[in-house]
Every structure is written in structure tokens, then in C-alpha cells.
Design an enzyme around this catalytic site. Structure first.
Site, PDB file in Angstrom:
ATOM      1  N   HIS A   1       9.755   0.204  -1.521  1.00 16.13           N
ATOM      2  CA  HIS A   1       8.487  -0.220  -0.919  1.00 16.13           C
ATOM      3  C   HIS A   1       7.438  -0.377  -2.018  1.00 16.13           C
ATOM      4  O   HIS A   1       6.551   0.452  -2.173  1.00 16.13           O
ATOM      5  CB  HIS A   1       8.073   0.840   0.111  1.00 16.13           C
ATOM      6  CG  HIS A   1       6.736   0.650   0.742  1.00 16.13           C
ATOM      7  ND1 HIS A   1       6.084  -0.578   0.811  1.00 16.13           N
ATOM      8  CD2 HIS A   1       5.900   1.543   1.354  1.00 16.13           C
ATOM      9  CE1 HIS A   1       4.924  -0.416   1.436  1.00 16.13           C
ATOM     10  NE2 HIS A   1       4.787   0.858   1.763  1.00 16.13           N
TER      11      HIS A   1
ATOM     12  N   CYS B   1       3.343   0.201   8.795  1.00 14.07           N
ATOM     13  CA  CYS B   1       2.320   1.242   8.830  1.00 14.07           C
ATOM     14  C   CYS B   1       1.525   1.175   7.531  1.00 14.07           C
ATOM     15  O   CYS B   1       1.969   0.578   6.546  1.00 14.07           O
ATOM     16  CB  CYS B   1       2.946   2.621   9.014  1.00 14.07           C
ATOM     17  SG  CYS B   1       4.016   3.162   7.662  1.00 14.07           S
TER      18      CYS B   1
ATOM     19  N   CYS C   1      -0.590  -0.369   2.050  1.00 15.26           N
ATOM     20  CA  CYS C   1       0.784  -0.860   2.265  1.00 15.26           C
ATOM     21  C   CYS C   1       0.825  -2.256   2.892  1.00 15.26           C
ATOM     22  O   CYS C   1       1.801  -2.983   2.714  1.00 15.26           O
ATOM     23  CB  CYS C   1       1.560   0.101   3.162  1.00 15.26           C
ATOM     24  SG  CYS C   1       1.402   1.827   2.710  1.00 15.26           S
TER      25      CYS C   1
END
Length: 387
Positions: free
Chosen positions: A343, A373, A91
């Protein structure tokens, strides 16, 4: 050591992954479009003088494989002499790309870099080809590889109720829609070609993922998505699936002056940390604390935060433990976040940094912090300072 500045920061609109605007566009095209746009917006910089391109992408297979950074650069007709590398910290990939470029500039090994990231989650699903080593379960809980269950764990550890999650998710959509309506996103979105519901080719200049009709009442009717028996995390309180790219033009402050380019922000500090994979969503807390320590600042010194909204159940414990619960509406994700915008994994680090810099300019803020995160237990953070 050279000061590293952000001269420009842009993104595509965020398209729905299921039958959305970019269903017929490839990840390389979204990336190349932004590379060309950054160069066109800054004509005093010639492409041949770029020292390197750092591009984040998580699922590096199919159209996103074989070094998508290089493929996109070739599509953008950037000279063959300019190298390019694809970065993967899950991520946090495009924020890691920013950190990698910044360190090259700080040490004098580069002067000008293109930075960004992309993920087409409609074409290359998050789970495509993933094959965890069976022996990993000796060291890590199996559920640590299931992001929704790690969010459930965090919510239980920190007393985050279903109602709190629903309220935060509704806020994300409301703020993202308000930013769209007010034109706040216009300074960061580059119109990008795609297809509407009827298959007509058009230019999109808005995020199609936002659901302005979202209410707490409607969210409260959704079933738990990951733990059907006792869970509280739903699809509505999770980051949306979307396709998109973001990009930044990064250089030394001295080179920006030589080129007559006005820096928009400088990088004050950077940090990356590890944490327990079972609570991977907690990574922004130690990462932010380390970045603040490196910058010689405290959380109270930061005017604006962009914290990636993987899940409402994940971001709320982070906000709580950074001591910011009473300042959510003044400082946190003022234009909404990933619950509303989605995302796209490799894109999000550059996306939230781009949004943060634009917010800092609008609010005349001095300091901003972007943090995320990272799956399997990491966190990454960057402190920016207006120039």
C-alpha cells in the site's frame, strides 16, 4: 455536464520498500516514467494539450516534497505550460486526484487530465516528520493515530477472529500470485527500471512484494504487531510496505471521440465521507453507500469490487457491513490486494482503480466500485461503468 471517461490506466510493479527493486529509484522518476508511458501509449494526444496533472502523494517531503507532481512532469519533459498539483488525502490521495480531475472535466474547466499517485515508502517512511498536535488528544483517542490499533478495534467490534484474518491474508497472496502467473497483471504493469538483489540494473515487470509461499499455518505463528498482549493483527495480515506509482488518462467523452481514443470506463459517481478516527478503517462502508446512492445503484448491482486491504481486520468488517461476505470469492479483490501487493500510500487509489478497470474488462462487467479507508477517519469511493 460532461461525461468523464478513463482512456488508459497503468502502474509500475510494486517494489519492496526494504532493499527492493526501486531502492535506487526516486519517487519522481517512477512518476515521470508513467507520465511518459501514458503519452506514448496514446499518440493522438499531445502533451501540450493536457489541461492539468493531479498527482497523489502523502509524505510530501524529501524527494516527494515541493510539489512532486510538477517535478515529475518536468522530468517527463511535459511542456512547461501544463500545470501540475500534488493532492493529499492520506491513503485516498490518488483517488482524490481522480475526483478532482473529474470535477474539473464535468464543469467544463478541463478536457484532458493526467491523474495518478506515488509513494516511495523505502525512501520516505510513513512516520517521517509526523508531529501530531498535543491538544488533539482532547478530541480524539491517541490510538486513533496508530493505524494498527484502529484495525484491532474494528476486529473486536465486528467479531473478526485471528483465523479469519489469516485466511484472508493468505487468499490475498494466493490470488495476486495467480494473477501474476496467468499474466492478468500484464495489461496494467509498465516495465520499470530497477536493481535486482545483486545490484544489476534490469527492467521489472512483476510485483516483487507477493509471497506465494504464504499459508494460513505460517501466518498463524506470527506475533501480534500492535497489541502484543491481546491483539490479533500481525505484520502478515497488514498491507505490505512497498514502493510504486499508478497513473490514469482521464478526459471528457467528447474529447476522447475527437481524438479517436476508445474510453475504457466512465465515472458513474464519486463519494468521500468522514468517520470516527478510532475506527478509521470503516470509512469504505459509508463512502461506498453514498457513491452507490449517487449512482442510483445498490451493492448487488456491482459486478467487481476493489477494496484497499489496509488490514485484514479492517477490510473484513467493511465486506460484512456491505453485505458481501458470501460473495468474497466472486466479487472482492479477485487479483489479491494490498496485503500482497503493498500500500504505497499516495499510489493506492489509482492502483486499485487501474486493477478494477482491467478486471471489469476481463470479466465483461458493467459496474465496478473502488473504495479505501483513510487514516484519521475518512473513506473514499468511486463507481465505474464500462463504456
Amino acid at each position: 455536464m460532461e461525461q468523464v471517461v478513463i482512456v488508459d490506466a497503468i502502474r509500475t510493479p510494486m517494489g519492496r520498500s526494504k532493499g527492493g527493486a526501486f531502492r535506487n529509484e526516486r519517487a519522481e522518476d517512477l512518476s515521470a516514467h508513467l507520465m511518459r508511458s501514458l503519452l506514448a501509449r496514446n499518440p493522438s494526444l499531445t502533451a501540450a494539450t493536457l489541461d492539468d496533472i493531479y498527482w497523489g502523494c502523502v509524505q510530501q517531503t524529501l524527494e516527494q516534497g515541493f510539489n512532486i507532481a510538477r517535478n515529475a512532469a518536468l522530468l517527463a519533459e511535459i511542456p512547461h505550460s501544463v500545470p501540475a498539483v500534488t493532492v493529499n488525502r492520506l491513503c485516498g490521495s490518488s483517488m482524490q486526484a481522480l475526483h478532482d480531475a473529474a470535477r474539473m472535466i464535468m464543469t467544463g474547466d478541463a478536457q484532458v487530465c493526467l491523474v495518478g499517485g506515488v509513494e516511495h515508502m523505502g525512501h520516505v517512511p510513513m512516520s517521517h516528520g509526523v508531529d501530531f498536535h498535543p491538544g488533539l488528544s482532547r478530541n480524539v483517542a491517541k490510538a486513533a493515530g496508530m493505524m494498527g490499533l484502529t484495525a484491532e478495534m474494528l476486529s473486536r467490534l465486528h467479531g473478526i477472529s485471528r483465523e479469519m484474518q489469516d485466511q484472508f491474508a493468505a487468499r490475498s497472496h494466493a490470488r495476486a500470485w495467480a494473477a501474476t502467473q496467468s499474466g492478468a497483471f500484464k495489461t496494467e504493469i509498465i516495465p520499470t527500471g530497477g536493481h535486482d538483489a545483486d545490484g544489476v540494473l534490469k527492467q521489472f515487470n512483476y510485483d516483487e512484494v507477493i509471497r506465494p509461499e504464504t499459508t494460513v499455518e505460517a501466518l498463524s505463528t506470527l506475533r501480534p504487531a500492535f497489541d502484543p498482549v491481546s491483539g490479533t493483527v500481525t505484520a502478515g495480515t497488514s498491507s505490505a510496505l512497498s514502493d510504486g506509482a499508478a497513473a490514469m488518462l482521464v478526459m471528457s467523452e467528447s474529447r476522447a471521440r475527437e481524438l479517436g481514443l476508445k474510453p475504457r470506463a466512465r465515472i458513474r459517481s464519486m463519494a468521500v465521507v468522514g468517520c470516527d478516527p478510532s475506527i478509521m478503517g470503516y470509512g469504505p462502508v459509508p463512502a461506498s453507500k453514498l457513491a452507490l446512492k449517487k449512482a442510483g445503484l445498490s451493492a448487488s448491482d456491482i459486478d467487481v469490487f476493489e477494496m484497499n486491504e489496509a488490514f485484514a481486520a479492517q477490510i473484513l468488517p467493511c465486506i460484512k457491513d456491505l453485505g458481501l461476505m458470501e460473495q468474497i470469492d466472486e466479487k472482492i479483490n479477485l487479483n489479491g490486494g494490498a496485503i500482497a501487493l503493498g500500500h504505497p500510500l499516495g499510489c493506492s487509489g489509482a492502483r486499485i482503480s487501474t486493477t478494477l478497470i482491467n478486471l471489469m474488462e476481463r470479466k465483461d462487467a458493467q459496474f465496478g466500485l473502488a473504495t479505501m479507508c483513510i487514516g484519521l477517519g475518512q473513506g473514499i469511493a468511486t463507481v465505474f461503468e464500462r463504456v
